[in-house]
Design a protein around this motif. Structure first.
Motif, PDB file in Angstrom:
ATOM      1  N   UNK A   1      50.187  67.976  11.146  1.00  0.00           N
ATOM      2  CA  UNK A   1      50.271  67.790  12.597  1.00  0.00           C
ATOM      3  C   UNK A   1      51.733  67.891  13.027  1.00  0.00           C
ATOM      4  N   UNK A   2      51.958  68.518  14.190  1.00  0.00           N
ATOM      5  CA  UNK A   2      53.346  68.668  14.641  1.00  0.00           C
ATOM      6  C   UNK A   2      53.567  68.218  16.083  1.00  0.00           C
ATOM      7  N   UNK A   3      52.508  67.902  16.806  1.00  0.00           N
ATOM      8  CA  UNK A   3      52.637  67.406  18.179  1.00  0.00           C
ATOM      9  C   UNK A   3      51.316  66.776  18.584  1.00  0.00           C
ATOM     10  N   UNK A   4      51.357  65.959  19.619  1.00  0.00           N
ATOM     11  CA  UNK A   4      50.124  65.390  20.151  1.00  0.00           C
ATOM     12  C   UNK A   4      49.946  65.849  21.590  1.00  0.00           C
TER      13      UNK A   4
ATOM     14  N   UNK B   1      47.048  58.745  18.691  1.00  0.00           N
ATOM     15  CA  UNK B   1      47.159  60.209  18.762  1.00  0.00           C
ATOM     16  C   UNK B   1      45.783  60.852  18.670  1.00  0.00           C
ATOM     17  N   UNK B   2      45.102  60.902  19.784  1.00  0.00           N
ATOM     18  CA  UNK B   2      43.700  61.312  19.797  1.00  0.00           C
ATOM     19  C   UNK B   2      43.528  62.800  19.544  1.00  0.00           C
ATOM     20  N   UNK B   3      44.308  63.625  20.211  1.00  0.00           N
ATOM     21  CA  UNK B   3      44.250  65.078  20.005  1.00  0.00           C
ATOM     22  C   UNK B   3      45.627  65.551  19.591  1.00  0.00           C
ATOM     23  N   UNK B   4      45.700  66.140  18.397  1.00  0.00           N
ATOM     24  CA  UNK B   4      46.979  66.616  17.879  1.00  0.00           C
ATOM     25  C   UNK B   4      46.873  68.098  17.544  1.00  0.00           C
ATOM     26  N   UNK B   5      48.018  68.749  17.510  1.00  0.00           N
ATOM     27  CA  UNK B   5      48.094  70.125  17.045  1.00  0.00           C
ATOM     28  C   UNK B   5      48.435  70.099  15.559  1.00  0.00           C
TER      29      UNK B   5
ATOM     30  N   UNK C   1      41.153  64.914  10.841  1.00  0.00           N
ATOM     31  CA  UNK C   1      40.881  66.110  10.033  1.00  0.00           C
ATOM     32  C   UNK C   1      41.971  66.311   8.978  1.00  0.00           C
ATOM     33  N   UNK C   2      43.261  66.409   9.364  1.00  0.00           N
ATOM     34  CA  UNK C   2      44.287  66.482   8.318  1.00  0.00           C
ATOM     35  C   UNK C   2      44.253  65.279   7.371  1.00  0.00           C
ATOM     36  N   UNK C   3      43.935  64.098   7.898  1.00  0.00           N
ATOM     37  CA  UNK C   3      43.906  62.902   7.056  1.00  0.00           C
ATOM     38  C   UNK C   3      42.810  62.981   6.001  1.00  0.00           C
TER      39      UNK C   3
ATOM     40  N   UNK D   1      43.491  84.000  12.435  1.00  0.00           N
ATOM     41  CA  UNK D   1      42.981  84.209  13.793  1.00  0.00           C
ATOM     42  C   UNK D   1      43.625  83.228  14.761  1.00  0.00           C
ATOM     43  N   UNK D   2      43.925  82.037  14.264  1.00  0.00           N
ATOM     44  CA  UNK D   2      44.606  81.025  15.069  1.00  0.00           C
ATOM     45  C   UNK D   2      45.900  80.626  14.369  1.00  0.00           C
ATOM     46  N   UNK D   3      46.918  80.363  15.166  1.00  0.00           N
ATOM     47  CA  UNK D   3      48.189  79.888  14.630  1.00  0.00           C
ATOM     48  C   UNK D   3      48.148  78.387  14.384  1.00  0.00           C
ATOM     49  N   UNK D   4      47.444  77.677  15.262  1.00  0.00           N
ATOM     50  CA  UNK D   4      47.329  76.223  15.149  1.00  0.00           C
ATOM     51  C   UNK D   4      45.984  75.810  15.715  1.00  0.00           C
ATOM     52  N   UNK D   5      45.578  74.608  15.382  1.00  0.00           N
ATOM     53  CA  UNK D   5      44.336  74.046  15.910  1.00  0.00           C
ATOM     54  C   UNK D   5      44.654  72.759  16.655  1.00  0.00           C
ATOM     55  N   UNK D   6      43.843  72.465  17.640  1.00  0.00           N
ATOM     56  CA  UNK D   6      43.943  71.205  18.378  1.00  0.00           C
ATOM     57  C   UNK D   6      42.710  70.387  18.087  1.00  0.00           C
ATOM     58  N   UNK D   7      42.910  69.175  17.600  1.00  0.00           N
ATOM     59  CA  UNK D   7      41.766  68.337  17.272  1.00  0.00           C
ATOM     60  C   UNK D   7      42.211  66.962  16.826  1.00  0.00           C
ATOM     61  N   UNK D   8      41.308  66.280  16.136  1.00  0.00           N
ATOM     62  CA  UNK D   8      41.580  64.921  15.719  1.00  0.00           C
ATOM     63  C   UNK D   8      42.477  64.847  14.500  1.00  0.00           C
TER      64      UNK D   8
END
Length: 299
Positions: free
Chosen positions: A72-75, A184-188, A59-61, A49-56
């Motif tokens: 993560x690929x960008x901030x 990096x507070x909000x990352x994709x 989460x990936x960590x 439904x989503x290609x990417x998410x924006x958040x902290x």
């Protein structure tokens, strides 16, 4: 794009990219959703439904090696657009002044407001045993409680803090984006499968976002008056323009590349608070290629 809800325009580059057709130029049909329960972004990624998410980045960590591999690929926010407000002006305020106080830190939408604040406090030499917290409730609820007498300081976003100070109901004592360093507070983030797609959708998105960053560096917020009025009609537009220009100056939107030093410091703080077992290497959580290519084109 799926992301948690945000009450403040700290995600402005996304809106700029849409406003000026930067997504369309890259052949992207960009849309966003903001579920009330932010964990829905993970389901959206799973289902496509989503290609990417924006958040902290936490989460990936936290998921790394624990069931999900998110990259993560960008901030979008290179510093943390949060601040501490108090009821009275605090000339010469230092974080050690919070000893013996009660601090309200929202957490319904994520852990960073508390965890990053606590990390900065430890680095300032605060005796954390002398600080009491009210946590894990929504920002709206804790703001209402604070304005009606709860606690001594409130962690809030920089825009809300500016409007509270303007109203005379609170005073900005500390700004994370100005005093807290790179973060990096909000990352994709997305899956490795999406990053490896032949259509290079992530690369194209980063190019559009980089153009928005470049635009914001070159133009004052007054040139976005119509956009700001349309997207945040509940806020006084003229004052919001001043606040946005302050965010521009703070470095919030300086670079879409995930800052390695800020990443390392954030990992240390997450490990100190027990969210991860130990700091992780940059390469384990970040694919720098899409943002690096976009930044090179933009320069």
């Amino acid at each position: 794009m799926s992301r948690p809800p945000c009450a403040a325009p700290v995600y402005l580059p996304e809106y700029v990219a849409r406003e000026f057709g930067f997504y369309e130029d890259e052949g992207l049909d960009f849309s966003r959703s903001a579920p009330d329960d932010w964990t829905r972004v993970l389901t959206d990624l799973d289902t496509g439904e989503a290609t990417a998410a924006l958040g902290g980045l936490w989460v990936p960590a936290m998921y790394h090696g624990r069931g999900r591999e998110l990259i993560a690929f960008a901030q979008l926010n290179g510093v943390n657009p949060k601040g501490l407000v108090t009821r009275e002006p605090s000339a010469g305020f230092g974080l050690k002044d919070l000893e013996g106080k009660v601090v309200l830190a929202p957490g319904a939408g994520g852990t960073a407001p508390y965890v990053h604040t606590a990390g900065l406090m430890r680095r300032a030499g605060v005796d954390m045993s002398q600080v009491r917290w009210i946590r894990d409730l929504s920002g709206a609820m804790l703001t209402e409680m604070f304005l009606n007498g709860a606690g001594d300081a409130l962690v809030t976003d920089a825009v809300n803090g500016a409007f509270l100070q303007r109203a005379g109901t609170a005073h900005i004592a500390f700004r994370h984006d100005e005093a807290g360093g790179a973060m990096p507070n909000s990352v994709y983030y997305t899956s490795r499968e999406v990053l490896d797609r032949d259509d290079k959708v992530v690369w194209r998105f980063c190019r559009a976002l980089q153009r928005a960053y470049d635009w914001l560096k070159e133009h004052e917020a007054a040139q976005l008056t119509d956009l700001l009025k349309r997207e945040w009609p509940q806020l006084d537009t003229e004052f919001l323009i001043t606040v946005v220009d302050g965010l521009r100056a703070s470095g919030l939107w300086d670079d879409i590349r995930v800052d390695e030093q800020g990443f390392a410091e954030w990992m240390l703080i997450l490990a100190e608070d027990g969210l991860i077992d130990e700091p992780m290497p940059y390469a384990a959580l970040v694919d720098p290629r899409p943002a690096a290519e976009a930044a090179a084109v933009g320069s």
